[in-house]
Design a protein around this motif. Structure first.
Motif, PDB file in Angstrom:
ATOM      1  N   CYS A 189       0.854  -1.187   0.000  1.00  0.00           N
ATOM      2  CA  CYS A 189       0.000   0.000   0.000  1.00  0.00           C
ATOM      3  C   CYS A 189       0.887   1.234   0.000  1.00  0.00           C
ATOM      4  CB  CYS A 189      -0.893   0.024   1.235  1.00  0.00           C
ATOM      5  SG  CYS A 189      -2.055  -1.338   1.289  1.00  0.00           S
ATOM      6  N   ALA A 190       0.793   2.011  -1.077  1.00  0.00           N
ATOM      7  CA  ALA A 190       1.610   3.222  -1.210  1.00  0.00           C
ATOM      8  C   ALA A 190       0.914   4.343  -0.442  1.00  0.00           C
ATOM      9  CB  ALA A 190       1.777   3.580  -2.683  1.00  0.00           C
ATOM     10  N   SER A 191       1.425   4.648   0.744  1.00  0.00           N
ATOM     11  CA  SER A 191       0.701   5.521   1.673  1.00  0.00           C
ATOM     12  C   SER A 191       1.244   6.947   1.734  1.00  0.00           C
ATOM     13  CB  SER A 191       0.702   4.892   3.066  1.00  0.00           C
ATOM     14  OG  SER A 191       2.008   4.527   3.463  1.00  0.00           O
ATOM     15  N   LYS A 192       2.007   7.348   0.714  1.00  0.00           N
ATOM     16  CA  LYS A 192       2.503   8.733   0.694  1.00  0.00           C
ATOM     17  C   LYS A 192       1.338   9.714   0.735  1.00  0.00           C
ATOM     18  CE  LYS A 192       2.771   9.017  -4.364  1.00  0.00           C
ATOM     19  NZ  LYS A 192       3.136   7.704  -4.890  1.00  0.00           N
ATOM     20  N   THR A 193       1.525  10.795   1.444  1.00  0.00           N
ATOM     21  CA  THR A 193       0.539  11.869   1.660  1.00  0.00           C
ATOM     22  C   THR A 193      -0.658  11.466   2.543  1.00  0.00           C
ATOM     23  OG1 THR A 193      -1.012  11.635  -0.218  1.00  0.00           O
ATOM     24  CG2 THR A 193       1.067  12.807  -0.669  1.00  0.00           C
ATOM     25  N   GLU A 237       6.556   4.159   1.335  1.00  0.00           N
ATOM     26  CA  GLU A 237       6.572   5.622   1.407  1.00  0.00           C
ATOM     27  C   GLU A 237       7.600   6.140   0.418  1.00  0.00           C
ATOM     28  OE1 GLU A 237       4.838   7.922   3.101  1.00  0.00           O
ATOM     29  OE2 GLU A 237       3.613   6.592   4.346  1.00  0.00           O
ATOM     30  N   ASN A 238       7.387   7.371  -0.058  1.00  0.00           N
ATOM     31  CA  ASN A 238       8.284   7.971  -1.046  1.00  0.00           C
ATOM     32  C   ASN A 238       9.373   8.834  -0.468  1.00  0.00           C
ATOM     33  OD1 ASN A 238       5.812   7.332  -2.526  1.00  0.00           O
ATOM     34  ND2 ASN A 238       7.080   8.117  -4.206  1.00  0.00           N
ATOM     35  N   ARG A 239       9.109   9.399   0.706  1.00  0.00           N
ATOM     36  CA  ARG A 239      10.057  10.369   1.259  1.00  0.00           C
ATOM     37  C   ARG A 239      10.473   9.976   2.665  1.00  0.00           C
ATOM     38  NH1 ARG A 239       9.879  15.494  -1.070  1.00  0.00           N
ATOM     39  NH2 ARG A 239       8.542  15.584  -2.926  1.00  0.00           N
ATOM     40  N   LEU A 248      10.946   1.791   1.132  1.00  0.00           N
ATOM     41  CA  LEU A 248      11.149   3.103   0.515  1.00  0.00           C
ATOM     42  C   LEU A 248      10.998   2.927  -0.998  1.00  0.00           C
ATOM     43  CD1 LEU A 248      11.917   6.123   0.675  1.00  0.00           C
ATOM     44  CD2 LEU A 248      14.298   5.426   0.403  1.00  0.00           C
ATOM     45  N   ILE A 249      10.043   3.660  -1.585  1.00  0.00           N
ATOM     46  CA  ILE A 249       9.791   3.521  -3.022  1.00  0.00           C
ATOM     47  C   ILE A 249      10.065   4.823  -3.784  1.00  0.00           C
ATOM     48  CG2 ILE A 249       8.181   1.598  -2.735  1.00  0.00           C
ATOM     49  CD1 ILE A 249       5.853   3.559  -3.117  1.00  0.00           C
ATOM     50  N   GLY A 250      10.566   5.837  -3.093  1.00  0.00           N
ATOM     51  CA  GLY A 250      10.927   7.096  -3.737  1.00  0.00           C
ATOM     52  C   GLY A 250      12.441   7.273  -3.730  1.00  0.00           C
ATOM     53  N   LEU A 263      14.139  -6.246  -8.693  1.00  0.00           N
ATOM     54  CA  LEU A 263      14.138  -5.041  -9.528  1.00  0.00           C
ATOM     55  C   LEU A 263      12.804  -4.314  -9.395  1.00  0.00           C
ATOM     56  CD1 LEU A 263      15.639  -6.431 -12.875  1.00  0.00           C
ATOM     57  CD2 LEU A 263      16.863  -5.357 -10.968  1.00  0.00           C
ATOM     58  N   MET A 264      12.872  -3.013  -9.613  1.00  0.00           N
ATOM     59  CA  MET A 264      11.676  -2.172  -9.532  1.00  0.00           C
ATOM     60  C   MET A 264      11.643  -1.262 -10.749  1.00  0.00           C
ATOM     61  SD  MET A 264      10.782   1.208  -8.633  1.00  0.00           S
ATOM     62  CE  MET A 264      10.077   2.155  -7.307  1.00  0.00           C
ATOM     63  N   CYS A 265      10.448  -0.961 -11.268  1.00  0.00           N
ATOM     64  CA  CYS A 265      10.355   0.034 -12.336  1.00  0.00           C
ATOM     65  C   CYS A 265       9.058   0.829 -12.248  1.00  0.00           C
ATOM     66  CB  CYS A 265      10.470  -0.609 -13.728  1.00  0.00           C
ATOM     67  SG  CYS A 265       8.983  -1.445 -14.321  1.00  0.00           S
ATOM     68  N   ILE A 266       9.091   2.007 -12.813  1.00  0.00           N
ATOM     69  CA  ILE A 266       7.904   2.856 -12.982  1.00  0.00           C
ATOM     70  C   ILE A 266       7.839   3.198 -14.466  1.00  0.00           C
ATOM     71  CG2 ILE A 266       6.743   4.987 -12.269  1.00  0.00           C
ATOM     72  CD1 ILE A 266       8.729   5.120  -9.883  1.00  0.00           C
ATOM     73  N   PRO A 267       6.999   2.524 -15.235  1.00  0.00           N
ATOM     74  CA  PRO A 267       6.956   2.767 -16.679  1.00  0.00           C
ATOM     75  C   PRO A 267       6.542   4.208 -16.997  1.00  0.00           C
ATOM     76  CG  PRO A 267       5.705   0.793 -16.120  1.00  0.00           C
ATOM     77  CD  PRO A 267       6.033   1.492 -14.831  1.00  0.00           C
ATOM     78  N   MET A 282       1.085  -0.519 -10.656  1.00  0.00           N
ATOM     79  CA  MET A 282       0.483   0.470  -9.766  1.00  0.00           C
ATOM     80  C   MET A 282      -1.035   0.435 -10.005  1.00  0.00           C
ATOM     81  SD  MET A 282       3.627   3.245 -10.082  1.00  0.00           S
ATOM     82  CE  MET A 282       2.635   4.608 -10.495  1.00  0.00           C
ATOM     83  N   SER A 283      -1.754   1.428  -9.486  1.00  0.00           N
ATOM     84  CA  SER A 283      -3.222   1.374  -9.570  1.00  0.00           C
ATOM     85  C   SER A 283      -3.745   1.089 -10.979  1.00  0.00           C
ATOM     86  CB  SER A 283      -3.830   2.688  -9.071  1.00  0.00           C
ATOM     87  OG  SER A 283      -3.651   2.804  -7.681  1.00  0.00           O
ATOM     88  N   ALA A 284      -3.127   1.749 -11.972  1.00  0.00           N
ATOM     89  CA  ALA A 284      -3.681   1.682 -13.329  1.00  0.00           C
ATOM     90  C   ALA A 284      -3.336   0.393 -14.064  1.00  0.00           C
ATOM     91  CB  ALA A 284      -3.189   2.878 -14.142  1.00  0.00           C
ATOM     92  N   GLY A 341      -1.589   2.831  -4.626  1.00  0.00           N
ATOM     93  CA  GLY A 341      -1.966   3.970  -3.794  1.00  0.00           C
ATOM     94  C   GLY A 341      -3.403   4.393  -4.013  1.00  0.00           C
ATOM     95  N   THR A 342      -3.639   5.117  -5.125  1.00  0.00           N
ATOM     96  CA  THR A 342      -4.963   5.719  -5.342  1.00  0.00           C
ATOM     97  C   THR A 342      -6.114   4.715  -5.374  1.00  0.00           C
ATOM     98  OG1 THR A 342      -4.250   5.872  -7.645  1.00  0.00           O
ATOM     99  CG2 THR A 342      -4.360   7.900  -6.434  1.00  0.00           C
ATOM    100  N   ALA A 343      -5.897   3.529  -5.897  1.00  0.00           N
ATOM    101  CA  ALA A 343      -6.994   2.550  -5.951  1.00  0.00           C
ATOM    102  C   ALA A 343      -7.436   2.109  -4.548  1.00  0.00           C
ATOM    103  CB  ALA A 343      -6.597   1.335  -6.792  1.00  0.00           C
TER     104      ALA A 343
HETATM  105  C1  LIG Z   1       2.674   6.696  -5.504  1.00  0.00           C
HETATM  106  C2  LIG Z   1       3.438   5.540  -6.028  1.00  0.00           C
HETATM  107  C3  LIG Z   1       2.801   4.338  -6.349  1.00  0.00           C
HETATM  108  C4  LIG Z   1       1.300   4.177  -6.300  1.00  0.00           C
HETATM  109  O1  LIG Z   1       0.743   4.843  -7.377  1.00  0.00           O
HETATM  110  P1  LIG Z   1      -0.848   4.813  -7.654  1.00  0.00           P
HETATM  111  O2  LIG Z   1      -0.961   5.129  -9.078  1.00  0.00           O
HETATM  112  O3  LIG Z   1      -1.423   5.826  -6.747  1.00  0.00           O
HETATM  113  O4  LIG Z   1      -1.299   3.443  -7.333  1.00  0.00           O
HETATM  114  C5  LIG Z   1       3.583   3.290  -6.767  1.00  0.00           C
HETATM  115  N1  LIG Z   1       4.922   3.397  -6.889  1.00  0.00           N
HETATM  116  C6  LIG Z   1       5.576   4.535  -6.596  1.00  0.00           C
HETATM  117  C7  LIG Z   1       7.042   4.591  -6.728  1.00  0.00           C
HETATM  118  C8  LIG Z   1       4.849   5.638  -6.169  1.00  0.00           C
HETATM  119  O5  LIG Z   1       5.490   6.777  -5.904  1.00  0.00           O
END
Ligand SMILES: *Cc1c(COP(=O)(O)O)cnc(C)c1O
Length: 234
Positions: free
Chosen positions: A45-49, A68-70, A92-94, A174-178, A207-209, A225-227
């Motif tokens: 669960c991405a709980s930033k903010t 968390e991101n920060r 830590l995901i940020g 490994l981790m990625c954010i497309p 992630m959510s989408a 997070g958002t979902a």
């Molecule tokens: C915020 C965040 C997520 C979650 O994103 P959502 O689209 O809200 O699900 C996943 N990974 C990273 C690195 C994020 O910063």
């Protein structure tokens, strides 16, 4: 606090839990479709903010994996929560600056954003001082976006080898954010390929989408997070 307020926050907590369960069901369904064992996919669960009052209902319901991101934000929220839920698993995901490594190692169980030599060195040095050996994910910039963190795909193999052999780090995945406006699947497939040839079993992607697609392409941890929480609290 007025009665209205109490019932509002009760409803908010119930909504968060309901959405969490829906996401978990969607993950399970995507896994069975492959087919693969749904138990092989964890839900972070991405709980930033989000304030502690919106995180706590998930902890109370037994969920333990959060991201968390920060570093700074995590410091204001998690020591208190961890005191009550000692078995929490916080990632830590940020992005991580080298001058925050020490704090990060104290706060987080896993760092998912190892993305450069300097950071590998700093983590190795501080881990030794603290007597910790954190699990790490190497972040790969699968879309080679100039503004984004992460190793270029072509640099990943050599970097992973150096993290292990030179710095003695415990790289587990490994981790990625497309890229936001690309189709995510090719990025997930690429990450999976890099992991396979480097003998890494864990993939933090989705992630959510797009977590359904990520699960179909081998994700072992989706970050949502958002979902779950709804729109982020500015
Ligand atoms: C915020 C965040 C997520 C979650 O994103 P959502 O689209 O809200 O699900 C996943 N990974 C990273 C690195 C994020 O910063």
């Amino acid at each position: 606090m007025t009665l209205t307020k109490i019932s509002d926050s009760g409803k908010d907590a119930a909504d968060i839990l309901a959405r969490f369960r829906t996401v978990r069901e969607d993950i399970d369904r995507a896994a069975r479709h492959v087919p693969r064992d749904p138990a092989g996919v964890t839900l972070l669960c991405a709980s930033k903010t989000q304030g502690v009052e919106r995180i706590e209902p998930l902890l109370a319901a037994g969920h333990r994996l959060f991201g968390e991101n920060r570093v700074q934000e995590a410091k204001t929220k998690w020591p208190e929560l961890r005191a009550r839920y000692p078995d929490v698993d916080l990632h830590l995901i940020g992005p991580l600056q080298t001058n925050k490594v020490r704090d990060a190692l104290k706060l987080f169980d896993v760092i998912e954003t190892l993305d450069r030599e300097h950071l590998a060195e700093a983590i190795a040095t501080e881990s030794a001082k603290l007597g910790k050996r954190p699990k790490l994910f190497v972040e790969v910039n699968t879309g080679a976006e100039p503004q984004k963190a992460g190793l270029l795909p072509a640099e990943a193999d050599a970097f992973i080898a150096r993290c292990r052999q030179v710095h003695g780090l415990d790289v587990v995945g490994l981790m990625c954010i497309p890229p936001a406006d690309d189709q995510a699947s090719p990025h997930f497939a690429l990450l999976s390929e890099i992991a396979k040839r480097n003998g890494l079993s864990q993939l933090s992607m989705g992630m959510s989408a797009d977590f359904g697609q990520a699960v179909q392409l081998g994700s072992t941890e989706v970050r949502v997070g958002t979902a779950i929480f709804g729109a982020r609290q500015a």
